[in-house]
Write a protein that holds these residues in place. Sequence first.
Motif, PDB file in Angstrom:
ATOM      1  N   GLY A 180       0.772  -1.237   0.000  1.00  0.00           N
ATOM      2  CA  GLY A 180       0.000   0.000   0.000  1.00  0.00           C
ATOM      3  C   GLY A 180       0.804   1.288   0.000  1.00  0.00           C
ATOM      4  N   THR A 181       2.135   1.183   0.033  1.00  0.00           N
ATOM      5  CA  THR A 181       2.968   2.379   0.154  1.00  0.00           C
ATOM      6  C   THR A 181       3.066   3.142  -1.172  1.00  0.00           C
ATOM      7  N   GLN A 182       2.870   2.432  -2.281  1.00  0.00           N
ATOM      8  CA  GLN A 182       3.087   2.986  -3.624  1.00  0.00           C
ATOM      9  C   GLN A 182       4.524   3.470  -3.813  1.00  0.00           C
ATOM     10  N   ASP A 183       5.440   2.868  -3.047  1.00  0.00           N
ATOM     11  CA  ASP A 183       6.868   3.199  -3.181  1.00  0.00           C
ATOM     12  C   ASP A 183       7.589   2.219  -4.102  1.00  0.00           C
ATOM     13  N   GLY A 184       6.840   1.340  -4.746  1.00  0.00           N
ATOM     14  CA  GLY A 184       7.446   0.322  -5.612  1.00  0.00           C
ATOM     15  C   GLY A 184       7.383  -1.045  -4.962  1.00  0.00           C
ATOM     16  N   TYR A 185       7.334  -2.063  -5.810  1.00  0.00           N
ATOM     17  CA  TYR A 185       7.350  -3.439  -5.296  1.00  0.00           C
ATOM     18  C   TYR A 185       8.646  -3.669  -4.516  1.00  0.00           C
ATOM     19  N   ASP A 186       8.579  -4.584  -3.567  1.00  0.00           N
ATOM     20  CA  ASP A 186       9.791  -4.965  -2.831  1.00  0.00           C
ATOM     21  C   ASP A 186      10.571  -5.919  -3.736  1.00  0.00           C
ATOM     22  N   LEU A 187      11.453  -5.345  -4.551  1.00  0.00           N
ATOM     23  CA  LEU A 187      12.131  -6.120  -5.591  1.00  0.00           C
ATOM     24  C   LEU A 187      13.055  -7.181  -5.003  1.00  0.00           C
ATOM     25  N   GLU A 188      13.645  -6.864  -3.881  1.00  0.00           N
ATOM     26  CA  GLU A 188      14.562  -7.824  -3.238  1.00  0.00           C
ATOM     27  C   GLU A 188      13.788  -9.074  -2.803  1.00  0.00           C
ATOM     28  N   PHE A 189      12.620  -8.847  -2.216  1.00  0.00           N
ATOM     29  CA  PHE A 189      11.775  -9.960  -1.756  1.00  0.00           C
ATOM     30  C   PHE A 189      11.240 -10.759  -2.953  1.00  0.00           C
ATOM     31  N   THR A 190      10.739 -10.041  -3.949  1.00  0.00           N
ATOM     32  CA  THR A 190      10.185 -10.714  -5.128  1.00  0.00           C
ATOM     33  C   THR A 190      11.261 -11.536  -5.831  1.00  0.00           C
ATOM     34  N   ARG A 191      12.445 -10.958  -5.988  1.00  0.00           N
ATOM     35  CA  ARG A 191      13.546 -11.653  -6.662  1.00  0.00           C
ATOM     36  C   ARG A 191      14.020 -12.863  -5.865  1.00  0.00           C
ATOM     37  N   ALA A 192      14.067 -12.731  -4.563  1.00  0.00           N
ATOM     38  CA  ALA A 192      14.497 -13.862  -3.724  1.00  0.00           C
ATOM     39  C   ALA A 192      13.570 -15.060  -3.934  1.00  0.00           C
ATOM     40  N   ILE A 193      12.274 -14.789  -4.036  1.00  0.00           N
ATOM     41  CA  ILE A 193      11.302 -15.874  -4.250  1.00  0.00           C
ATOM     42  C   ILE A 193      11.387 -16.392  -5.685  1.00  0.00           C
ATOM     43  N   SER A 194      11.434 -15.477  -6.668  1.00  0.00           N
ATOM     44  CA  SER A 194      11.422 -15.927  -8.072  1.00  0.00           C
ATOM     45  C   SER A 194      12.701 -16.705  -8.430  1.00  0.00           C
ATOM     46  N   ASP A 195      13.802 -16.381  -7.775  1.00  0.00           N
ATOM     47  CA  ASP A 195      15.046 -17.135  -8.006  1.00  0.00           C
ATOM     48  C   ASP A 195      14.981 -18.540  -7.402  1.00  0.00           C
ATOM     49  N   ALA A 196      14.134 -18.702  -6.387  1.00  0.00           N
ATOM     50  CA  ALA A 196      14.089 -19.958  -5.646  1.00  0.00           C
ATOM     51  C   ALA A 196      13.150 -20.993  -6.256  1.00  0.00           C
ATOM     52  N   VAL A 197      12.208 -20.529  -7.093  1.00  0.00           N
ATOM     53  CA  VAL A 197      11.210 -21.451  -7.654  1.00  0.00           C
ATOM     54  C   VAL A 197      11.157 -21.332  -9.178  1.00  0.00           C
ATOM     55  N   THR A 198      10.562 -22.326  -9.818  1.00  0.00           N
ATOM     56  CA  THR A 198      10.378 -22.282 -11.275  1.00  0.00           C
ATOM     57  C   THR A 198       8.929 -21.963 -11.630  1.00  0.00           C
ATOM     58  N   LEU A 199       8.095 -21.757 -10.630  1.00  0.00           N
ATOM     59  CA  LEU A 199       6.672 -21.448 -10.841  1.00  0.00           C
ATOM     60  C   LEU A 199       6.491 -19.972 -11.215  1.00  0.00           C
ATOM     61  N   PRO A 200       5.303 -19.632 -11.796  1.00  0.00           N
ATOM     62  CA  PRO A 200       5.000 -18.212 -11.972  1.00  0.00           C
ATOM     63  C   PRO A 200       4.958 -17.508 -10.608  1.00  0.00           C
ATOM     64  N   VAL A 201       5.535 -16.318 -10.555  1.00  0.00           N
ATOM     65  CA  VAL A 201       5.533 -15.521  -9.331  1.00  0.00           C
ATOM     66  C   VAL A 201       4.760 -14.233  -9.592  1.00  0.00           C
ATOM     67  N   ILE A 202       3.822 -13.931  -8.688  1.00  0.00           N
ATOM     68  CA  ILE A 202       3.017 -12.723  -8.801  1.00  0.00           C
ATOM     69  C   ILE A 202       3.642 -11.637  -7.923  1.00  0.00           C
ATOM     70  N   ALA A 203       4.084 -10.544  -8.536  1.00  0.00           N
ATOM     71  CA  ALA A 203       4.602  -9.410  -7.746  1.00  0.00           C
ATOM     72  C   ALA A 203       3.423  -8.698  -7.099  1.00  0.00           C
ATOM     73  N   SER A 204       3.563  -8.367  -5.815  1.00  0.00           N
ATOM     74  CA  SER A 204       2.444  -7.765  -5.090  1.00  0.00           C
ATOM     75  C   SER A 204       2.956  -6.844  -4.002  1.00  0.00           C
ATOM     76  N   GLY A 205       2.259  -5.714  -3.851  1.00  0.00           N
ATOM     77  CA  GLY A 205       2.564  -4.837  -2.715  1.00  0.00           C
ATOM     78  C   GLY A 205       3.452  -3.663  -3.069  1.00  0.00           C
ATOM     79  N   GLY A 206       2.845  -2.486  -3.327  1.00  0.00           N
ATOM     80  CA  GLY A 206       3.652  -1.276  -3.417  1.00  0.00           C
ATOM     81  C   GLY A 206       3.724  -0.570  -4.749  1.00  0.00           C
ATOM     82  N   ALA A 207       3.025  -1.069  -5.792  1.00  0.00           N
ATOM     83  CA  ALA A 207       3.112  -0.394  -7.095  1.00  0.00           C
ATOM     84  C   ALA A 207       2.581   1.033  -7.000  1.00  0.00           C
ATOM     85  N   GLY A 208       3.348   1.995  -7.507  1.00  0.00           N
ATOM     86  CA  GLY A 208       2.923   3.394  -7.429  1.00  0.00           C
ATOM     87  C   GLY A 208       3.132   4.176  -8.706  1.00  0.00           C
TER      88      GLY A 208
END
Length: 254
Positions: A180-208
């Motif tokens: 809800g901050t609209q300061d941008g997605y937490d790219l570090e968190f999203t990348r940590a998850i997307s690097d760990a799995v081969t499944l589709p990852v949905i970015a969520s939280g902070g788009a502004g």
Amino acid sequence: MTTVKIMPCLDMKDGRVVKGVHFVDLKDAGDPVESASLYQKEGADELAMLDIAATLENRKTRLEWVKNVSSVIDIPLTVGGGISNLEDIKLTLDAGADKVSINSAAVKNPELIKEASNKYGKDRITVAIDGCRNSAMPSGFEVVVAGGTKTTGLDAVKWAKKCQELGAGVILPTSMDGDGTQDGYDLEFTRAISDAVTLPVIASGGAGKLADFKDAITEGGASVLLAASVFHYRTFSVNEVKEYLQKNGIDVHL
């Protein structure tokens, strides 16, 4: 190259769409049926509807909300909040959801992911992972549940890998720090998850801003972009986001 999808999200409470910051300070953001219908017209590829108070209020997802929203759209609808067993999943799918999102219940009983995947197919099972920064965790991120009110001691990246092993079809990580901050997605968190799995990852939280959507793909490794505030408050339309991404060389359905 994966075709990126745009997924507006209806956070639901008391029959209305709401939006907060860091999962609190909720404000009214409109009628769910009107919002769903509008987002489909604007070109949304999928829609999420999350009953954000269900787990906290110790109740099930309100199925009438699912029926009302699913009746006005024909894009895939993912429903989450208060889904704690196979019966809940059945009722939610029967009410018109195409997919379910489980979070607290999966942490409590990981076998639910496997059972649900075996019974309904992995494509219908999304596991939502709410995370917050915690330097004591190997990845730096800890899983939180119950609307961000309870810590679990689980490392978020390790948990994402386990969810994939158990049969999840999609991972939906939301950074409580970014929500809800609209300061941008937490790219570090999203990348940590997307690097760990081969499944589709949905970015969520902070788009502004428009660049946040591009960054979630190029830097975060996401293939689905979920956003709420920017769509509810008409900062951008879904179509504007898609046109921006296309101009920046990203493949989207127009």
